[in-house]
Design a protein around this motif. Structure first.
Motif, PDB file in Angstrom:
ATOM      1  N   LEU A 114       0.079   6.795  -6.799  1.00 39.56           N
ATOM      2  CA  LEU A 114       0.501   6.376  -5.456  1.00 39.56           C
ATOM      3  C   LEU A 114       1.301   5.068  -5.446  1.00 39.56           C
ATOM      4  O   LEU A 114       2.150   4.860  -4.590  1.00 39.56           O
ATOM      5  CB  LEU A 114      -0.755   6.260  -4.568  1.00 39.56           C
ATOM      6  CG  LEU A 114      -0.580   6.097  -3.076  1.00 39.56           C
ATOM      7  CD1 LEU A 114       0.359   7.124  -2.475  1.00 39.56           C
ATOM      8  CD2 LEU A 114      -1.926   6.184  -2.355  1.00 39.56           C
ATOM      9  N   CYS A 115       1.010   4.160  -6.371  1.00 32.99           N
ATOM     10  CA  CYS A 115       1.718   2.872  -6.443  1.00 32.99           C
ATOM     11  C   CYS A 115       2.270   2.782  -7.868  1.00 32.99           C
ATOM     12  O   CYS A 115       1.693   2.127  -8.725  1.00 32.99           O
ATOM     13  CB  CYS A 115       0.761   1.721  -6.175  1.00 32.99           C
ATOM     14  SG  CYS A 115      -0.236   1.943  -4.686  1.00 32.99           S
ATOM     15  N   ALA A 116       3.356   3.472  -8.118  1.00 36.82           N
ATOM     16  CA  ALA A 116       3.679   3.846  -9.500  1.00 36.82           C
ATOM     17  C   ALA A 116       4.668   2.947 -10.234  1.00 36.82           C
ATOM     18  O   ALA A 116       4.706   2.977 -11.469  1.00 36.82           O
ATOM     19  CB  ALA A 116       4.208   5.275  -9.510  1.00 36.82           C
ATOM     20  N   PRO A 118       6.512   0.007 -12.228  1.00 36.26           N
ATOM     21  CA  PRO A 118       7.654   0.642 -12.900  1.00 36.26           C
ATOM     22  C   PRO A 118       7.307   1.849 -13.761  1.00 36.26           C
ATOM     23  O   PRO A 118       8.157   2.313 -14.522  1.00 36.26           O
ATOM     24  CB  PRO A 118       8.198  -0.486 -13.771  1.00 36.26           C
ATOM     25  CG  PRO A 118       6.969  -1.264 -14.156  1.00 36.26           C
ATOM     26  CD  PRO A 118       6.049  -1.194 -12.972  1.00 36.26           C
ATOM     27  N   GLY A 119       6.105   2.375 -13.686  1.00 37.60           N
ATOM     28  CA  GLY A 119       5.875   3.665 -14.338  1.00 37.60           C
ATOM     29  C   GLY A 119       5.003   3.643 -15.580  1.00 37.60           C
ATOM     30  O   GLY A 119       4.875   4.663 -16.260  1.00 37.60           O
ATOM     31  N   GLY A 120       4.365   2.509 -15.874  1.00 39.47           N
ATOM     32  CA  GLY A 120       3.514   2.445 -17.068  1.00 39.47           C
ATOM     33  C   GLY A 120       2.434   3.516 -17.038  1.00 39.47           C
ATOM     34  O   GLY A 120       2.155   4.168 -18.050  1.00 39.47           O
ATOM     35  N   ASP A 139       6.306   5.000  -4.989  1.00 40.68           N
ATOM     36  CA  ASP A 139       6.181   3.556  -4.782  1.00 40.68           C
ATOM     37  C   ASP A 139       6.901   3.231  -3.489  1.00 40.68           C
ATOM     38  O   ASP A 139       8.002   3.729  -3.243  1.00 40.68           O
ATOM     39  CB  ASP A 139       6.773   2.764  -5.950  1.00 40.68           C
ATOM     40  CG  ASP A 139       6.210   1.346  -5.992  1.00 40.68           C
ATOM     41  OD1 ASP A 139       5.300   1.094  -6.804  1.00 40.68           O
ATOM     42  OD2 ASP A 139       6.663   0.502  -5.180  1.00 40.68           O
ATOM     43  N   ILE A 140       6.292   2.379  -2.687  1.00 39.38           N
ATOM     44  CA  ILE A 140       6.885   2.073  -1.378  1.00 39.38           C
ATOM     45  C   ILE A 140       8.224   1.346  -1.532  1.00 39.38           C
ATOM     46  O   ILE A 140       9.081   1.418  -0.654  1.00 39.38           O
ATOM     47  CB  ILE A 140       5.886   1.237  -0.534  1.00 39.38           C
ATOM     48  CG1 ILE A 140       6.222   1.301   0.940  1.00 39.38           C
ATOM     49  CG2 ILE A 140       5.820  -0.191  -1.029  1.00 39.38           C
ATOM     50  CD1 ILE A 140       5.094   0.794   1.834  1.00 39.38           C
ATOM     51  N   SER A 141       8.397   0.677  -2.669  1.00 37.98           N
ATOM     52  CA  SER A 141       9.606  -0.125  -2.859  1.00 37.98           C
ATOM     53  C   SER A 141      10.678   0.681  -3.586  1.00 37.98           C
ATOM     54  O   SER A 141      10.528   1.023  -4.763  1.00 37.98           O
ATOM     55  CB  SER A 141       9.248  -1.385  -3.662  1.00 37.98           C
ATOM     56  OG  SER A 141      10.389  -1.883  -4.304  1.00 37.98           O
ATOM     57  N   LYS A 213      -6.834  -6.230   2.379  1.00 35.61           N
ATOM     58  CA  LYS A 213      -6.554  -5.422   3.591  1.00 35.61           C
ATOM     59  C   LYS A 213      -5.592  -4.292   3.244  1.00 35.61           C
ATOM     60  O   LYS A 213      -5.790  -3.135   3.624  1.00 35.61           O
ATOM     61  CB  LYS A 213      -5.925  -6.310   4.675  1.00 35.61           C
ATOM     62  CG  LYS A 213      -6.948  -7.176   5.362  1.00 35.61           C
ATOM     63  CD  LYS A 213      -6.378  -7.815   6.641  1.00 35.61           C
ATOM     64  CE  LYS A 213      -7.221  -8.996   7.057  1.00 35.61           C
ATOM     65  NZ  LYS A 213      -6.780 -10.288   6.497  1.00 35.61           N
ATOM     66  N   LEU A 214      -4.534  -4.650   2.512  1.00 32.08           N
ATOM     67  CA  LEU A 214      -3.526  -3.650   2.137  1.00 32.08           C
ATOM     68  C   LEU A 214      -4.159  -2.539   1.279  1.00 32.08           C
ATOM     69  O   LEU A 214      -3.905  -1.344   1.470  1.00 32.08           O
ATOM     70  CB  LEU A 214      -2.395  -4.364   1.363  1.00 32.08           C
ATOM     71  CG  LEU A 214      -1.238  -3.522   0.857  1.00 32.08           C
ATOM     72  CD1 LEU A 214      -0.539  -2.799   2.002  1.00 32.08           C
ATOM     73  CD2 LEU A 214      -0.210  -4.405   0.124  1.00 32.08           C
ATOM     74  N   GLN A 215      -5.022  -2.952   0.353  1.00 31.51           N
ATOM     75  CA  GLN A 215      -5.668  -1.965  -0.530  1.00 31.51           C
ATOM     76  C   GLN A 215      -6.499  -0.973   0.270  1.00 31.51           C
ATOM     77  O   GLN A 215      -6.518   0.219  -0.038  1.00 31.51           O
ATOM     78  CB  GLN A 215      -6.560  -2.692  -1.553  1.00 31.51           C
ATOM     79  CG  GLN A 215      -5.763  -3.414  -2.617  1.00 31.51           C
ATOM     80  CD  GLN A 215      -6.476  -4.636  -3.168  1.00 31.51           C
ATOM     81  OE1 GLN A 215      -7.592  -4.956  -2.776  1.00 31.51           O
ATOM     82  NE2 GLN A 215      -5.809  -5.343  -4.069  1.00 31.51           N
TER      83      GLN A 215
END
Ligand code: SAM
Length: 469
Positions: A114-116, A118-120, A139-141, A213-215
């Motif tokens: 879900l939060c990937a 740079p892909g490690g 990734d949201i970014s 909070k974000l988590q």
């Protein structure tokens, strides 16, 4: 005089750690005087650790919690090595190898990272899938996802979809869709202060309160998307209790169907988490803390969770709520067929999985879900472009090909000067006996990219964005 790392630690951080660790605090603090460890992880889609170790005289020591991970001396030689450019290994901080190692991946699984970026961890999960099932890396970014895309492509992963969405937009359409989910959450990064001291300044702006909070918002989405019987890894690279045991307690309090379960992977220095720090249930102790004064690596936290319910074995078939706007084809495009024939490419493509978006031709993973209007960077294996009645192959197509799949293959020895010339996007001299046409240029049997031979000269088609610097 320049301040030592210890002296640069944010005061509030040092105070909190001292309160948390009591007698252990001085040993923890001393770890900031020690060297950081450099690691690399073999890409088993291309090579096994045993095969790699036979090929090289490099002294590599194993990472005890990751059978494909090794410590190396941190020399730039490793990132300048053509075998690295061929995607044989990924450079990754040793503790960061643990979360993907812990997720029990099975053939055919549908996995979400879900939060990937740079892909490690995405590249490790794809290797565990061995080309089966589906990997959705999000990734949201969008800017960070560019590096994710490059790493996925250069690792030769064919069965992935790369999205750049807010998890809230994924949770509805992908409800109970995934067999496995990895949430390597954005965090205050306390475990990385030694490796990246600039993170201390970022911590002062946004610390544990902000990130916890974000988590919670992100794990809410993750839990929704997990199938009954599915498994989820939650990990961070921080020490703070709120972001680790605190987030687990939040999950257990709000989702009674979720349980923290024991992690089977062993390794030197892995320590249990602390339910007593949050007055939480005993099962929190199954999560693992990687402390820099116990392990040869940076600070990390990893928990494995399971959702109640029987897995129905019906991988990926779910209540998708998006329409399918990218329909497959009835037959292979003529230009593509001609290219496969000319390049002697021995692969069978199912037309129903081929999609043409503008000029771009891609091959969808099997049973790929419809994506509606979700923001995406890649849908499957990007093969190339159909332009002016010709097919122009992509670097990604090349990277995922193996020698037995392609008859037009020019293989070079590692010591051949043309390898570096090729990676620098220069034209190469090749045998004048070679028939004209498209060829894979490989090193030691591993694909680097395309070239086009004409009369003993190879015109370089290595992607300029990947150029050797
Ligand atoms: C710790 S990093 C991930 C590292 C990655 N898993 C790896 O192994 O290479 C956390 C990532 O979360 C992303 N992120 C931040 N907020 C997010 C959100 N609300 N949803 C999804 N990803 C987010 C960041 O852009 C960042 O790339």
């Amino acid at each position: 005089m320049k301040k030592s790392l210890k002296e640069q630690l944010p005061e509030r951080f040092a105070e909190r750690m001292e309160r948390l660790l009591n007698d252990e605090y001085p040993v923890f603090l001393n770890s900031y005087d020690e060297n950081i460890y450099a690691g690399l992880r073999m890409n088993t889609l291309k090579i096994t650790p045993e095969e790699y170790l036979k090929m090289t005289d490099q002294a590599l020591e194993s990472v005890t919690w990751c059978p494909t991970g090794f410590y190396y001396n941190g020399s730039r030689e490793y990132s300048k090595n053509p075998l690295y450019h061929a995607g044989l290994y990924y450079i990754q901080e040793p503790s960061a190898m643990f979360p993907a190692q812990v997720l029990p991946v099975e053939a055919g699984d549908h996995i979400l990272d879900l939060c990937a970026a740079p892909g490690g961890k995405s590249t490790a999960l794809a290797a565990k899938l061995r080309g089966t099932g589906l990997l959705v890396s999000n990734d949201i970014s969008a800017s960070r996802a560019k590096a994710l895309l490059k790493n996925i492509e250069s690792s030769g992963i064919r069965n992935s979809i790369v999205l750049t969405e807010d998890p809230k937009h994924l949770a509805g359409p992908f409800e109970e869709y995934f067999d496995k989910i990895l949430i390597d959450a954005p965090c205050s990064g306390e475990g990385m202060f030694r490796k990246e001291p600039s993170m201390m300044r970022a911590w002062e702006k946004n610390g544990p309160d902000f990130f916890s909070k974000l988590q919670r918002e992100i794990v809410d989405c993750g839990v929704r998307m997990l199938k009954p019987g599915g498994m989820m890894v939650y990990s961070t690279c921080t020490f703070s209790v709120e972001e680790n045991e605190g987030t687990l307690k939040y999950i257990l309090d709000n989702y009674p169907e979720m349980h923290v379960i024991p992690i089977e992977q062993k390794g030197e220095g892995l320590m249990p988490a602390h339910p007593e720090w949050v007055d939480g249930p005993e099962e929190i102790r199954y999560a693992r803390r990687l402390w820099p004064h116990y392990v040869k690596g940076e600070g990390h936290f990893t928990a494995l969770l399971r959702k109640d319910g029987a897995e129905d074995g019906d991988k990926g078939l779910s209540k998708m709520r998006l329409s399918d706007e990218s329909k497959g084809m009835r037959e292979l495009p003529e230009e593509f067929v001609q290219f496969l024939k000319d390049g002697d490419i021995r692969l069978d493509f199912d037309p129903a999985r081929l999609i043409l978006q503008g000029d771009h031709l891609s091959y969808l993973p099997e049973n790929a879900p419809p994506l509606g209007k979700l923001r995406r960077m890649r849908t499957g294996w990007y093969l190339g472009d159909i332009k002016k009645k010709r097919f122009e192959p992509s670097g990604f197509f090349a990277r995922a090909l193996r020698p037995f799949e392609c008859g037009h293959w020019i293989d070079l020895e590692l010591s051949d000067a043309r390898v570096i010339k090729y990676l620098k996007c220069e034209t190469l001299e090749v045998s004048s006996e070679l028939p004209n046409g498209w060829y894979i240029v490989g090193v030691c049997g591993y694909s680097l990219g395309w070239g086009k031979v004409s009369g003993g000269t190879l015109k370089n088609k290595y992607p300029s964005g990947w150029r050797w610097q």
